[in-house]
Scaffold this motif. Sequence first.
Motif, PDB file in Angstrom:
ATOM      1  N   TYR A  69     -10.171   3.654   3.913  1.00 57.91           N
ATOM      2  CA  TYR A  69      -9.126   4.431   3.239  1.00 57.91           C
ATOM      3  C   TYR A  69      -9.696   5.647   2.517  1.00 57.91           C
ATOM      4  N   VAL A 334     -11.395   7.477  -2.294  1.00 59.52           N
ATOM      5  CA  VAL A 334     -10.079   7.025  -1.832  1.00 59.52           C
ATOM      6  C   VAL A 334      -9.019   7.806  -2.599  1.00 59.52           C
ATOM      7  N   ARG A 338      -3.647   6.545  -0.932  1.00 58.43           N
ATOM      8  CA  ARG A 338      -4.107   5.458  -0.057  1.00 58.43           C
ATOM      9  C   ARG A 338      -4.521   4.204  -0.845  1.00 58.43           C
ATOM     10  N   GLN A 341      -2.172   0.989  -0.354  1.00 55.85           N
ATOM     11  CA  GLN A 341      -2.374   0.391   0.962  1.00 55.85           C
ATOM     12  C   GLN A 341      -3.691  -0.361   1.015  1.00 55.85           C
ATOM     13  N   CYS A 342      -4.735   0.214   0.401  1.00 56.87           N
ATOM     14  CA  CYS A 342      -6.042  -0.442   0.369  1.00 56.87           C
ATOM     15  C   CYS A 342      -5.944  -1.786  -0.350  1.00 56.87           C
TER      16      CYS A 342
END
Length: 383
Positions: A69, A334, A338, A341-342
Amino acid sequence: MATAICAEVEGAINSERCGKSMRAKRDVSSPTHVSPRTRNEECTNRPVDPSDEKRSQLVNQVYNHIAKYARPDDKAAIFYMSSSLALYVTLFLGAAFYRGQYESLIRTILVLICGITRTRMFVIMHDMAHHSFFTSQRMNAVCATLIGALVWTPYSGWKRGHDYHHRHSNNTDRKQWAQTAPLTVDQFRALPWWGQWIYRFAYGPITLCTTTPWIYFVILQRYMSKWYENLLVVVYWSAIFCGDIWLVPQITGETGAWRLVVTDFWTTAIGASLGLFLFHIQHSFEGAYKAPDAEYSRFENGMRGSSYLIVPEWLKFFTAAIEYHHIHHLNTRVPFYRLRQCQEESGTLFSGVPTFTLAQAFARLHYSLRDDAKRTFMSCYSQ
């Protein structure tokens, strides 16, 4: 002025490139795959014990998962930056110029929403300072400088201090002034009486999220700024004052109301207060990882010295994923868009990360002094 700013930013980027080889050894943000048996623990001062296979596997799994990510998306970045700016400007102008039924109530609501939107703008600038928002370092630096003027934060000076925080947070052999409990009990007691009073004023629970953020962002950070960053702040405030003198009377028919000045004052105070509250719980909690320089591990600091804050869904837009602070400390590359989502696709990798609700974070607001041996915190008011 634009030419001078670009020249200064270009110089900063070139300076960073000159130190690239040195930073490569210590940067927490390398998005590359971590190969087993080579460098089992990224960004640490000591290697992982080869006999600890289980831990070694966890380290590799965590870093390799996060690395997926750690890539900016310019289209997403432009959308998030432009939409956030448009929302902020709309709310700001609405709060300043609205006239009509329930004027005081509606303006107050708009100021509150605009204030916490300002926190989102700060997080976006924060990502740019880590060069994780856009793919281009130059774009990150220039946009961070411009947005920094809006949120009263100088890109150049703030980035230096924040990079230090990422290298040394919770390292007991290093100064912790970038945290909200910077001194131990013994260090506090060693201060002269006037130093203790200043410390109580700065870090006490009554002032930590009220007067301290405003003083820090509006006043103290002017001394961390380069000339062109302070010039941008002057330009911004000149526009605010000129708007109150010439534009407000034209739109509202009022003179001397200082609507723009008042709106900027309160949105700054609200945004800074929320930001400091969110930052406080990131490292100030009982049992937080602490270690001297010889034993310090940035992996452990990310997993056990940084928290995961659970915020309600409606607030996530404004916090811009800063609540996933454990991931951010493990890899600063990152981007905020994102991080969620990670976290959600991590399975059980982060199950051991200290996790708090907003209520639990508020209950720890008085933590302002540390006992590193016991890994506990207490209020400076009790000393």
